[in-house]
Design an enzyme around this catalytic site. Structure first.
Site, PDB file in Angstrom:
ATOM      1  N   TRP A 127     -57.084  29.453 -18.625  1.00 47.49           N
ATOM      2  CA  TRP A 127     -56.061  30.487 -18.835  1.00 47.49           C
ATOM      3  C   TRP A 127     -54.720  29.930 -18.343  1.00 47.49           C
ATOM      4  O   TRP A 127     -54.653  29.409 -17.221  1.00 47.49           O
ATOM      5  CB  TRP A 127     -56.479  31.716 -18.032  1.00 47.49           C
ATOM      6  CG  TRP A 127     -55.580  32.892 -18.090  1.00 47.49           C
ATOM      7  CD1 TRP A 127     -55.033  33.467 -19.209  1.00 47.49           C
ATOM      8  CD2 TRP A 127     -55.141  33.679 -16.974  1.00 47.49           C
ATOM      9  NE1 TRP A 127     -54.289  34.557 -18.856  1.00 47.49           N
ATOM     10  CE2 TRP A 127     -54.341  34.714 -17.493  1.00 47.49           C
ATOM     11  CE3 TRP A 127     -55.359  33.613 -15.603  1.00 47.49           C
ATOM     12  CZ2 TRP A 127     -53.756  35.669 -16.673  1.00 47.49           C
ATOM     13  CZ3 TRP A 127     -54.774  34.561 -14.798  1.00 47.49           C
ATOM     14  CH2 TRP A 127     -53.981  35.574 -15.329  1.00 47.49           C
ATOM     15  N   ASP A 208     -63.659  33.359 -11.590  1.00 45.11           N
ATOM     16  CA  ASP A 208     -62.750  34.340 -12.170  1.00 45.11           C
ATOM     17  C   ASP A 208     -63.550  35.182 -13.166  1.00 45.11           C
ATOM     18  O   ASP A 208     -64.025  34.676 -14.176  1.00 45.11           O
ATOM     19  CB  ASP A 208     -61.587  33.621 -12.881  1.00 45.11           C
ATOM     20  CG  ASP A 208     -60.505  34.609 -13.313  1.00 45.11           C
ATOM     21  OD1 ASP A 208     -60.775  35.831 -13.325  1.00 45.11           O
ATOM     22  OD2 ASP A 208     -59.389  34.164 -13.637  1.00 45.11           O
ATOM     23  N   ALA A 210     -63.204  38.163 -15.443  1.00 48.86           N
ATOM     24  CA  ALA A 210     -62.253  39.095 -16.059  1.00 48.86           C
ATOM     25  C   ALA A 210     -62.831  39.839 -17.255  1.00 48.86           C
ATOM     26  O   ALA A 210     -62.192  40.752 -17.768  1.00 48.86           O
ATOM     27  CB  ALA A 210     -60.991  38.339 -16.490  1.00 48.86           C
ATOM     28  N   LYS A 243     -60.111  44.846 -18.668  1.00 45.20           N
ATOM     29  CA  LYS A 243     -60.699  44.861 -20.005  1.00 45.20           C
ATOM     30  C   LYS A 243     -61.922  45.758 -20.060  1.00 45.20           C
ATOM     31  O   LYS A 243     -62.038  46.594 -20.952  1.00 45.20           O
ATOM     32  CB  LYS A 243     -61.077  43.437 -20.427  1.00 45.20           C
ATOM     33  CG  LYS A 243     -59.908  42.607 -20.898  1.00 45.20           C
ATOM     34  CD  LYS A 243     -59.155  41.951 -19.787  1.00 45.20           C
ATOM     35  CE  LYS A 243     -57.994  41.120 -20.302  1.00 45.20           C
ATOM     36  NZ  LYS A 243     -57.225  40.517 -19.213  1.00 45.20           N
TER      37      LYS A 243
END
Ligand code: LMR
Length: 395
Positions: A127, A208, A210, A243
């Site tokens: 990212w 991470d 997400a 999300k």
């Protein structure tokens, strides 16, 4: 003093969102920023979230400060969501964060406090906001091989070789699931090999997380993080609710640090609180209070899980539709990989000029590295987008 400043470059993802909004073409398609859209192109608020918000509005009696760590019920529920029974909660220190980005920054600050000079290694690619977040904490950033464009999968042998060569005490950032930007995740066996390499090399994973629930399911998507938790003595996780709870702008997430024993976890709690105080004092309450309300109420939780399942099903459907449409147009079987990759994103192998042509000729916006947000593609636009991609790839 400000005359010395040159303009900062636009953000690779959020800058594109602004350019898209300013584009007057009515048939433009935004496959840039990572937001889920339904078949009608809307980003819905889950019904469970709406109900929780109404309940909060009716029952909340004060807006006084919560505390440096944020909502303790939310934090505990998030640790449960990610790690289930893979960890002894006494070894965990957790603080609420303003979304997943801030969680990465908080953990980078913690790394800097614990081991100044330790490098955080990110996958290639990753990212685009990972390096700036880590650099903002003064942490050296390294890169390790991750993706094999020839197969569309994880370059596991090259990755393991790189892990085995890293200095002990360094940190390895891993995408817990739904790798951003490639959609290529390690298999269970690959996670186990990664965990062993990290443990044997004295490396500390920073996961991470997400997109939990957007790949194979809420628990399946946490499988890698749980394998790590059962294998290594210390780890960290940056978790986002943007999300999977559809609460992007409310900025809810958490930073988790796992210590080797409860006494060290107690020290970590004080350090994480100090990091928060030196940054933004405490996180905003609303998003986390909503998530806690959903997770603590069995009916709301079940409703949310159903909506999450529906989001994941839609992403999978669009993946298959787009993969088929691209293979039909290009006769290139490599596009079939899109169907098997995970989560919101995949990459098309396009040059910067081809990405630019997608935008200027066809009004199709994708991130400059070729990342397409498949979760943002409405079924009705699949054929048109496939036409556009096939057209620019021919040029
Ligand atoms: C993305 O990757 O598009 C999202 O995580 C939004 C962001 O902050 O970049």
């Amino acid at each position: 003093m400000f005359e010395s400043l040159a303009p900062a470059p636009p953000d690779a993802i959020l800058g594109l969102m602004a350019t898209f909004r300013a584009d007057p073409r009515p048939d433009k398609v935004d496959l840039g920023v990572g937001v889920f859209r339904d078949a009608d192109g809307r980003t819905p608020i889950p019904a469970a979230v709406k109900t929780a918000e109404r309940r909060l509005l009716e029952t909340q009696t004060t807006k006084t400060y919560v505390g440096l760590e944020g909502d303790a019920g939310f934090n505990a529920a998030m640790v449960g969501l990610v790690f289930a029974d893979a960890l002894d909660p006494a070894r965990v220190a957790v603080v609420q964060s303003t979304g997943g980005s801030a969680a990465v920054k908080i953990l980078a600050d913690l790394v800097r406090r614990a081991a100044p000079g330790a490098t955080v290694h990110v996958p290639d690619p990753t990212w685009p906001n990972h390096p700036p977040l880590l650099e903002a904490a003064g942490v050296p950033v390294g890169v390790y091989p991750y993706f094999d464009p020839a197969t569309g999968t994880v370059a596991i042998d090259r990755m393991l070789t790189a892990l085995r060569a890293m200095p002990r005490g360094d940190v390895v950032l891993l995408h817990g699931c739904c790798h951003n930007p490639t959609g290529a995740d390690p298999t269970g066996a690959e996670w186990a090999a990664i965990a062993t390499a990290l443990r044997d090399g004295g490396l500390v994973p920073l996961v991470d997380m997400a997109y939990q629930g957007f790949g194979d399911g809420l628990d399946a998507d946490a499988g890698g993080a749980r394998i790590l938790a059962r294998t290594v003595p210390e780890m960290m996780a940056a978790v986002s609710c943007s999300k999977n709870f559809g609460i992007y702008r409310d900025r809810a997430g958490c930073a988790i640090a796992v210590a080797a024993d409860p006494a060290r976890a107690a020290v970590l709690r004080t350090q994480l609180s100090a990091v928060i105080r030196a940054g933004h004092t405490m996180p905003p309450d609303h998003g986390a209070a909503v998530v806690r309300t959903v997770l603590e109420d069995p009916a709301l939780r079940a409703g949310w899980l159903e909506e999450l399942d529906a989001m994941r099903d839609r992403i999978r459907t669009v993946r298959t539709l787009l993969a088929d449409a691209l293979v039909r147009r290009t006769n290139d079987a490599a596009h079939a990989r899109l169907a098997g990759q995970k989560g919101m994103f995949s990459r098309i192998a396009a040059t910067p000029a081809q990405i630019e042509a997608l935008r200027t000729r066809h009004g199709v916006y994708v991130v400059g590295d070729g990342r397409i947000n498949i979760a943002g593609l409405a079924e009705r636009d699949v054929e048109r987008v496939a036409d556009a991609i096939a057209d620019v790839l021919r040029r």
